[in-house]
Design a protein around this motif. Sequence first.
Motif, PDB file in Angstrom:
ATOM      1  N   ALA A   1       0.829  -1.203   0.000  1.00  0.00           N
ATOM      2  CA  ALA A   1       0.000   0.000   0.000  1.00  0.00           C
ATOM      3  C   ALA A   1       0.868   1.260   0.000  1.00  0.00           C
ATOM      4  CB  ALA A   1      -0.931  -0.008   1.205  1.00  0.00           C
ATOM      5  N   PHE A   2       1.958   1.226   0.760  1.00  0.00           N
ATOM      6  CA  PHE A   2       2.870   2.374   0.806  1.00  0.00           C
ATOM      7  C   PHE A   2       3.478   2.630  -0.571  1.00  0.00           C
ATOM      8  CE2 PHE A   2       7.260   3.917   1.144  1.00  0.00           C
ATOM      9  CZ  PHE A   2       7.040   5.149   1.736  1.00  0.00           C
ATOM     10  N   VAL A   3       3.935   1.561  -1.216  1.00  0.00           N
ATOM     11  CA  VAL A   3       4.539   1.701  -2.544  1.00  0.00           C
ATOM     12  C   VAL A   3       3.497   2.197  -3.545  1.00  0.00           C
ATOM     13  CG1 VAL A   3       5.611   0.443  -4.452  1.00  0.00           C
ATOM     14  CG2 VAL A   3       6.305  -0.052  -2.104  1.00  0.00           C
ATOM     15  N   SER A   4       2.283   1.653  -3.463  1.00  0.00           N
ATOM     16  CA  SER A   4       1.213   2.068  -4.353  1.00  0.00           C
ATOM     17  C   SER A   4       0.854   3.533  -4.140  1.00  0.00           C
ATOM     18  CB  SER A   4      -0.016   1.178  -4.140  1.00  0.00           C
ATOM     19  OG  SER A   4      -1.051   1.507  -5.022  1.00  0.00           O
ATOM     20  N   HIS A   5       0.781   3.948  -2.880  1.00  0.00           N
ATOM     21  CA  HIS A   5       0.462   5.348  -2.562  1.00  0.00           C
ATOM     22  C   HIS A   5       1.570   6.269  -3.056  1.00  0.00           C
ATOM     23  CE1 HIS A   5       0.200   8.980  -0.005  1.00  0.00           C
ATOM     24  NE2 HIS A   5      -1.099   8.792  -0.146  1.00  0.00           N
ATOM     25  N   LEU A   6       2.816   5.856  -2.886  1.00  0.00           N
ATOM     26  CA  LEU A   6       3.954   6.661  -3.348  1.00  0.00           C
ATOM     27  C   LEU A   6       3.904   6.817  -4.867  1.00  0.00           C
ATOM     28  CD1 LEU A   6       6.581   8.089  -2.491  1.00  0.00           C
ATOM     29  CD2 LEU A   6       7.768   5.915  -2.861  1.00  0.00           C
ATOM     30  N   ASN A   7       3.628   5.724  -5.550  1.00  0.00           N
ATOM     31  CA  ASN A   7       3.535   5.761  -7.008  1.00  0.00           C
ATOM     32  C   ASN A   7       2.418   6.691  -7.459  1.00  0.00           C
ATOM     33  OD1 ASN A   7       3.923   4.940  -9.762  1.00  0.00           O
ATOM     34  ND2 ASN A   7       2.241   3.492  -9.522  1.00  0.00           N
ATOM     35  N   LEU A   8       1.266   6.598  -6.781  1.00  0.00           N
ATOM     36  CA  LEU A   8       0.127   7.449  -7.124  1.00  0.00           C
ATOM     37  C   LEU A   8       0.445   8.914  -6.866  1.00  0.00           C
ATOM     38  CD1 LEU A   8      -2.890   7.307  -8.046  1.00  0.00           C
ATOM     39  CD2 LEU A   8      -3.488   7.294  -5.628  1.00  0.00           C
ATOM     40  N   SER A   9       1.086   9.196  -5.739  1.00  0.00           N
ATOM     41  CA  SER A   9       1.398  10.578  -5.366  1.00  0.00           C
ATOM     42  C   SER A   9       2.388  11.215  -6.337  1.00  0.00           C
ATOM     43  CB  SER A   9       1.975  10.629  -3.950  1.00  0.00           C
ATOM     44  OG  SER A   9       1.057  10.128  -3.007  1.00  0.00           O
ATOM     45  N   ILE A  10       3.368  10.431  -6.782  1.00  0.00           N
ATOM     46  CA  ILE A  10       4.378  10.955  -7.707  1.00  0.00           C
ATOM     47  C   ILE A  10       3.756  11.246  -9.078  1.00  0.00           C
ATOM     48  CG2 ILE A  10       6.466  10.346  -8.994  1.00  0.00           C
ATOM     49  CD1 ILE A  10       7.390   8.810  -6.499  1.00  0.00           C
ATOM     50  N   ARG A  11       2.870  10.363  -9.517  1.00  0.00           N
ATOM     51  CA  ARG A  11       2.301  10.494 -10.856  1.00  0.00           C
ATOM     52  C   ARG A  11       1.114  11.462 -10.927  1.00  0.00           C
ATOM     53  NH1 ARG A  11       3.687   6.412 -14.549  1.00  0.00           N
ATOM     54  NH2 ARG A  11       5.095   4.822 -13.708  1.00  0.00           N
ATOM     55  N   TYR A  12       0.439  11.675  -9.811  1.00  0.00           N
ATOM     56  CA  TYR A  12      -0.789  12.473  -9.832  1.00  0.00           C
ATOM     57  C   TYR A  12      -0.603  13.871 -10.432  1.00  0.00           C
ATOM     58  CZ  TYR A  12      -5.144  14.649  -8.316  1.00  0.00           C
ATOM     59  OH  TYR A  12      -6.334  15.327  -8.294  1.00  0.00           O
ATOM     60  N   PRO A  13       0.444  14.623 -10.044  1.00  0.00           N
ATOM     61  CA  PRO A  13       0.586  15.977 -10.611  1.00  0.00           C
ATOM     62  C   PRO A  13       0.774  15.981 -12.127  1.00  0.00           C
ATOM     63  CG  PRO A  13       1.963  15.711  -8.660  1.00  0.00           C
ATOM     64  CD  PRO A  13       1.484  14.344  -9.029  1.00  0.00           C
ATOM     65  N   PHE A  14       1.184  14.841 -12.688  1.00  0.00           N
ATOM     66  CA  PHE A  14       1.447  14.762 -14.127  1.00  0.00           C
ATOM     67  C   PHE A  14       0.380  13.935 -14.857  1.00  0.00           C
ATOM     68  CE2 PHE A  14       5.401  14.872 -11.678  1.00  0.00           C
ATOM     69  CZ  PHE A  14       5.933  16.083 -12.121  1.00  0.00           C
ATOM     70  N   ASP A  15      -0.689  13.592 -14.150  1.00  0.00           N
ATOM     71  CA  ASP A  15      -1.743  12.762 -14.733  1.00  0.00           C
ATOM     72  C   ASP A  15      -2.642  13.641 -15.611  1.00  0.00           C
ATOM     73  OD1 ASP A  15      -3.859  11.101 -15.350  1.00  0.00           O
ATOM     74  OD2 ASP A  15      -4.006  10.227 -13.356  1.00  0.00           O
ATOM     75  N   SER A  16      -2.446  13.527 -16.916  1.00  0.00           N
ATOM     76  CA  SER A  16      -3.188  14.382 -17.854  1.00  0.00           C
ATOM     77  C   SER A  16      -4.651  13.976 -17.991  1.00  0.00           C
ATOM     78  CB  SER A  16      -2.515  14.358 -19.233  1.00  0.00           C
ATOM     79  OG  SER A  16      -2.489  13.036 -19.761  1.00  0.00           O
ATOM     80  N   SER A  17      -5.045  12.831 -17.401  1.00  0.00           N
ATOM     81  CA  SER A  17      -6.442  12.401 -17.506  1.00  0.00           C
ATOM     82  C   SER A  17      -7.317  13.013 -16.417  1.00  0.00           C
ATOM     83  CB  SER A  17      -6.537  10.869 -17.432  1.00  0.00           C
ATOM     84  OG  SER A  17      -6.316  10.398 -16.120  1.00  0.00           O
ATOM     85  N   ILE A  18      -6.722  13.763 -15.487  1.00  0.00           N
ATOM     86  CA  ILE A  18      -7.476  14.350 -14.376  1.00  0.00           C
ATOM     87  C   ILE A  18      -7.318  15.868 -14.376  1.00  0.00           C
ATOM     88  CG2 ILE A  18      -7.663  14.516 -11.859  1.00  0.00           C
ATOM     89  CD1 ILE A  18      -6.791  11.654 -11.656  1.00  0.00           C
ATOM     90  N   ASP A  19      -8.442  16.557 -14.271  1.00  0.00           N
ATOM     91  CA  ASP A  19      -8.447  17.996 -14.031  1.00  0.00           C
ATOM     92  C   ASP A  19      -8.416  18.167 -12.512  1.00  0.00           C
ATOM     93  OD1 ASP A  19      -9.403  20.645 -13.403  1.00  0.00           O
ATOM     94  OD2 ASP A  19     -10.136  20.820 -15.459  1.00  0.00           O
ATOM     95  N   ARG A  20      -7.263  18.532 -11.975  1.00  0.00           N
ATOM     96  CA  ARG A  20      -7.083  18.520 -10.516  1.00  0.00           C
ATOM     97  C   ARG A  20      -7.962  19.556  -9.807  1.00  0.00           C
ATOM     98  NH1 ARG A  20      -2.449  17.202 -12.833  1.00  0.00           N
ATOM     99  NH2 ARG A  20      -1.693  19.320 -13.092  1.00  0.00           N
ATOM    100  N   HIS A  21      -8.184  20.696 -10.426  1.00  0.00           N
ATOM    101  CA  HIS A  21      -9.060  21.701  -9.814  1.00  0.00           C
ATOM    102  C   HIS A  21     -10.483  21.155  -9.711  1.00  0.00           C
ATOM    103  CE1 HIS A  21     -10.937  25.499  -8.808  1.00  0.00           C
ATOM    104  NE2 HIS A  21     -11.725  25.397  -9.868  1.00  0.00           N
ATOM    105  N   ARG A  22     -10.963  20.555 -10.768  1.00  0.00           N
ATOM    106  CA  ARG A  22     -12.314  20.001 -10.753  1.00  0.00           C
ATOM    107  C   ARG A  22     -12.420  18.805  -9.818  1.00  0.00           C
ATOM    108  NH1 ARG A  22     -15.186  20.133 -16.689  1.00  0.00           N
ATOM    109  NH2 ARG A  22     -15.367  22.414 -16.850  1.00  0.00           N
ATOM    110  N   MET A  23     -11.359  18.021  -9.748  1.00  0.00           N
ATOM    111  CA  MET A  23     -11.369  16.889  -8.817  1.00  0.00           C
ATOM    112  C   MET A  23     -11.515  17.389  -7.385  1.00  0.00           C
ATOM    113  SD  MET A  23     -11.168  13.674  -8.043  1.00  0.00           S
ATOM    114  CE  MET A  23     -10.365  12.590  -9.217  1.00  0.00           C
ATOM    115  N   ALA A  24     -10.796  18.453  -7.035  1.00  0.00           N
ATOM    116  CA  ALA A  24     -10.903  19.022  -5.689  1.00  0.00           C
ATOM    117  C   ALA A  24     -12.316  19.537  -5.431  1.00  0.00           C
ATOM    118  CB  ALA A  24      -9.885  20.148  -5.516  1.00  0.00           C
ATOM    119  N   GLN A  25     -12.928  20.183  -6.431  1.00  0.00           N
ATOM    120  CA  GLN A  25     -14.314  20.641  -6.298  1.00  0.00           C
ATOM    121  C   GLN A  25     -15.254  19.467  -6.049  1.00  0.00           C
ATOM    122  OE1 GLN A  25     -14.585  23.045 -10.096  1.00  0.00           O
ATOM    123  NE2 GLN A  25     -15.748  24.384  -8.741  1.00  0.00           N
TER     124      GLN A  25
END
Length: 259
Positions: free
Chosen positions: A137-161
């Motif tokens: 789970a730690f490795v998976s969370h780390l991988n997700l956290s590193i990739r999230y800012p560069f994930d072009s499939s997600i609009d991060r502002h809208r996701m936060a909303q």
Amino acid sequence: MHLRPYRNQDADAIAAIKARCDLVDPLALFYRRSSTNPDPDPQQKGDEKRWRTHVKSTRRSLCLEILMPGTVCWVLVLDDEDVEAENNRQNQKHGSSATTNNNETVVGFTIWSRHGSSDMARRWQGHGEKLTTRVKAFVSHLNLSIRYPFDSSIDRHRMAQFVNRLKSGPCPEPSEKERWELEAMYIHPLYQRRGFGGRALQWGVERALQERVRIWVWSTDAGKPLYLKNGFDEVGKVDFGDIIHHSEAVTVSVMVWGM
């Protein structure tokens, strides 16, 4: 069709199923950037890339969620006698079902989470608290956290909303620590409205009956009739109409079984 526990090799199949369902979900389309075609033409490089990015992003989030303590994932698989009939149906439609490496036809999945501190709850949470699972789970969370800012499939502002609005809705009282929550249920679009959703719910309903606890689920408008049919009551709504512009009102219904 039968249910079986999730296996690691199911990750690609369930990610593809959820991504396909996202394409007709106004809530997912609000914060997701994806190809509108789940079977893009290889010649259309842009569509194909957007779709692959969407599926990979979905896979990362699902894999992490499944590793959390108290989380149980069940996969819906067609029985051998069902496959031929379903293949005939598919030949008349666009798209295909997801399959695992074992060549099983996977048509959907559910993710449940057990909350509480009772002996029964601790039993369900035990696997997620094992050292090996916590490391994964730690490795998976780390991988997700590193990739999230560069994930072009997600609009991060809208996701936060979306997340903030969802949190503003009804939720279990602090006194209701012992409960099941249905975190996700997705049926491949080609297999919807055939009774698979009701059968997928049955596992959680049986557990809740045995343990004498309630089930909470946050349902889209499309899923609400299924829950009402299976004994859930609506206890509130979360309205997204002011931030999601759609031809119809977009809401999430908070549903509870065992009222």
